[in-house]
Design an enzyme around this catalytic site. Structure first.
Site, PDB file in Angstrom:
ATOM      1  N   LYS A  27       0.819  -1.222   0.000  1.00  0.00           N
ATOM      2  CA  LYS A  27       0.000   0.000   0.000  1.00  0.00           C
ATOM      3  C   LYS A  27       0.850   1.267   0.000  1.00  0.00           C
ATOM      4  CE  LYS A  27      -4.450  -1.624   1.644  1.00  0.00           C
ATOM      5  NZ  LYS A  27      -5.642  -1.352   2.417  1.00  0.00           N
ATOM      6  N   LYS A  76      -6.611 -10.832  -7.932  1.00  0.00           N
ATOM      7  CA  LYS A  76      -7.738 -10.984  -7.002  1.00  0.00           C
ATOM      8  C   LYS A  76      -8.862 -10.004  -7.358  1.00  0.00           C
ATOM      9  CE  LYS A  76      -8.070  -9.251  -2.630  1.00  0.00           C
ATOM     10  NZ  LYS A  76      -7.966  -9.046  -1.178  1.00  0.00           N
ATOM     11  N   LYS A 111     -12.248  -4.709  -4.237  1.00  0.00           N
ATOM     12  CA  LYS A 111     -13.161  -3.559  -4.299  1.00  0.00           C
ATOM     13  C   LYS A 111     -12.472  -2.270  -4.715  1.00  0.00           C
ATOM     14  CE  LYS A 111     -13.922  -3.914   0.662  1.00  0.00           C
ATOM     15  NZ  LYS A 111     -12.674  -3.652   1.378  1.00  0.00           N
TER      16      LYS A 111
HETATM   17  P1  ATP Z   1      -9.252  -3.649  -0.949  1.00  0.00           P
HETATM   18  O1  ATP Z   1      -9.390  -3.582  -2.441  1.00  0.00           O
HETATM   19  O2  ATP Z   1      -9.711  -2.406  -0.253  1.00  0.00           O
HETATM   20  O3  ATP Z   1      -7.914  -4.170  -0.498  1.00  0.00           O
HETATM   21  P2  ATP Z   1     -10.591  -6.165  -0.892  1.00  0.00           P
HETATM   22  O4  ATP Z   1     -11.845  -6.231  -1.659  1.00  0.00           O
HETATM   23  O5  ATP Z   1      -9.375  -6.751  -1.517  1.00  0.00           O
HETATM   24  O6  ATP Z   1     -10.309  -4.684  -0.457  1.00  0.00           O
HETATM   25  P3  ATP Z   1     -10.491  -6.657   1.957  1.00  0.00           P
HETATM   26  O7  ATP Z   1     -11.291  -5.558   2.545  1.00  0.00           O
HETATM   27  O8  ATP Z   1      -9.010  -6.593   2.103  1.00  0.00           O
HETATM   28  O9  ATP Z   1     -10.905  -6.865   0.438  1.00  0.00           O
HETATM   29  O10 ATP Z   1     -10.956  -8.051   2.476  1.00  0.00           O
HETATM   30  C1  ATP Z   1     -12.037  -8.290   3.290  1.00  0.00           C
HETATM   31  C2  ATP Z   1     -12.214  -9.778   3.397  1.00  0.00           C
HETATM   32  O11 ATP Z   1     -12.704 -10.306   2.152  1.00  0.00           O
HETATM   33  C3  ATP Z   1     -10.934 -10.535   3.721  1.00  0.00           C
HETATM   34  O12 ATP Z   1     -11.238 -11.585   4.616  1.00  0.00           O
HETATM   35  C4  ATP Z   1     -10.522 -11.094   2.377  1.00  0.00           C
HETATM   36  O13 ATP Z   1      -9.768 -12.274   2.495  1.00  0.00           O
HETATM   37  C5  ATP Z   1     -11.868 -11.338   1.693  1.00  0.00           C
HETATM   38  N1  ATP Z   1     -11.720 -11.202   0.240  1.00  0.00           N
HETATM   39  C6  ATP Z   1     -11.513 -10.051  -0.421  1.00  0.00           C
HETATM   40  N2  ATP Z   1     -11.429 -10.257  -1.740  1.00  0.00           N
HETATM   41  C7  ATP Z   1     -11.558 -11.596  -1.924  1.00  0.00           C
HETATM   42  C8  ATP Z   1     -11.544 -12.442  -3.085  1.00  0.00           C
HETATM   43  N3  ATP Z   1     -11.380 -11.949  -4.293  1.00  0.00           N
HETATM   44  N4  ATP Z   1     -11.733 -13.764  -2.912  1.00  0.00           N
HETATM   45  C9  ATP Z   1     -11.920 -14.280  -1.665  1.00  0.00           C
HETATM   46  N5  ATP Z   1     -11.928 -13.539  -0.544  1.00  0.00           N
HETATM   47  C10 ATP Z   1     -11.758 -12.209  -0.646  1.00  0.00           C
END
Ligand code: ATP
Ligand code: LTN
Length: 325
Positions: free
Chosen positions: A110, A191, A194
């Site tokens: 980050k 991945k 969001k």
């Molecule tokens: P950001 O883009 O803000 O990093 P993110 O969508 O990647 O957010 P997080 O807020 O870091 O997600 O994750 C929240 C939860 O959702 C965590 O437990 C993470 O493991 C799960 N998660 C997020 N994206 C995925 C994905 N693509 N597949 C499975 N689990 C996910």
């Protein structure tokens, strides 16, 4: 046994968040005493628009509830409404070696992605340790990306216990064995996230039916014709198989057997049907909840209950450290 987890209100939730986090919490709520919160203090470690942040916080709670998180089986609260999280974090920051924080991979990622970030991005995992340790959580359900932070929380707890006596329970990460990582539909080697810039690759939980269908039908696949699971050489099809398996409850071999001999178009159509069938009822409940007073009542109760628990733990460490009178 107690579990505790949080999600950041840093954007609209995705199908990845649903499969990887929310659906797991719905499953755990019958097995554990469960605490769920919105990690809004964590969200401000990078720049946030105040209006959007406030909407995202409320929306996140409504999505939890609409997805089946039961208000009677979970304690649901907003992190910033409980002052002891930030207070505890300060005490623990002073007990955490600076070098340990610089080694966190999320900080490294980050800090490269964001410019002019605040010191909170570095101390982020200590606040997360406070979230966990304040409640004597036995397990912390998270994705694999957060494992290093839970390990840091364990190290902090062990160090503090050694120095000041038995204060903290040592938590363990709870990472679902069958929890597939859901990938981006446009770039299936990444991945689904969001904060991704291209929304075409991401299914948001509140996307309309026609948008969901269009995104899935347009998902990147390979030039073969065979529905086969091989994340290395067929990441696009394998991702769709993962989505279908996670939402249907079938195993990966069962999904492959079901669609044997069918073309990609038919398979994508079936994946779209299942995603729509899963998300539309959640969206309908979401609309009812977001405009009700129920939310405030749940959050008031969650705040009051967690304030009481967290205060005791905070004062215990504060006193043992010799602070105050
Ligand atoms: P950001 O883009 O803000 O990093 P993110 O969508 O990647 O957010 P997080 O807020 O870091 O997600 O994750 C929240 C939860 O959702 C965590 O437990 C993470 O493991 C799960 N998660 C997020 N994206 C995925 C994905 N693509 N597949 C499975 N689990 C996910
Ligand atoms: N860092 C986590 C969110 C989070 C969390 C926590 C998860 C903040 N505090 C405590 C579990 C326990 C994330 O970004 N997914």
């Amino acid at each position: 046994m107690r579990i505790l987890t949080g999600l950041q209100p840093s954007g609209e939730l995705t199908l990845g968040n649903y499969i990887g986090a929310i659906k797991q919490m719905v499953k755990y709520q019958d097995e554990y005493e469960s605490f769920i919160f919105v990690a809004d203090l964590h969200a401000i470690t990078v720049s946030q628009d105040p209006k959007e942040l406030r909407n995202n916080i409320k929306s996140l709670i409504a999505i939890y509830l609409a997805s089946g998180i039961d208000k009677d089986k979970n304690t649901i609260f907003i992190q910033s409404e409980n002052i002891y999280h930030a207070n505890m974090s300060w005490l623990l920051e002073c007990l955490t070696p600076y070098g340990e924080l610089g080694r966190m991979t999320q900080f490294k990622d980050k800090s490269l992605k964001h410019q002019n970030f605040g010191a909170g991005l570095l101390t982020y995992p200590v606040l997360m340790a406070s979230d966990i340790l304040l409640y004597d959580a036995d397990f912390v359900p998270t994705g694999i990306d957060q494992k290093q932070h839970v390990e840091l929380a364990r190290n902090i707890a062990e160090r503090v216990n050694k120095k000041y006596g038995d204060i903290f329970k040592i938590p363990e990460p709870l990472i679902p064995k069958d929890g597939a990582k859901i990938c981006d539909l446009v770039d299936p080697t990444k991945k689904m996230s969001k904060s991704t810039e291209n929304p075409k690759g991401v299914i948001y939980m509140l996307d309309k039916e026609n948008v969901i269908r269009k995104k899935i039908m347009g998902a990147t696949t390979d030039s073969e014709m065979e529905i086969r699971y091989d994340p290395e050489t067929k990441p696009g099809i394998s991702n769709l198989i993962n989505i279908y398996a996670s939402l249907s409850g079938l195993t990966i071999p069962e999904v492959i057997e079901k669609f044997k001999g069918q073309n990609y178009g038919t398979f994508k159509g079936e994946v779209a049907d299942l995603v729509i069938k899963t998300l539309i009822p959640i969206q309908e409940r979401y609309q009812e909840i977001i405009n009700s007073h129920e939310l405030d009542k749940i959050l008031d109760e969650g705040r009051d209950k967690t304030l009481e628990i967290a205060k005791k733990k905070y004062l215990d460490l504060r006193n043992r450290m010799g602070l105050g009178r």
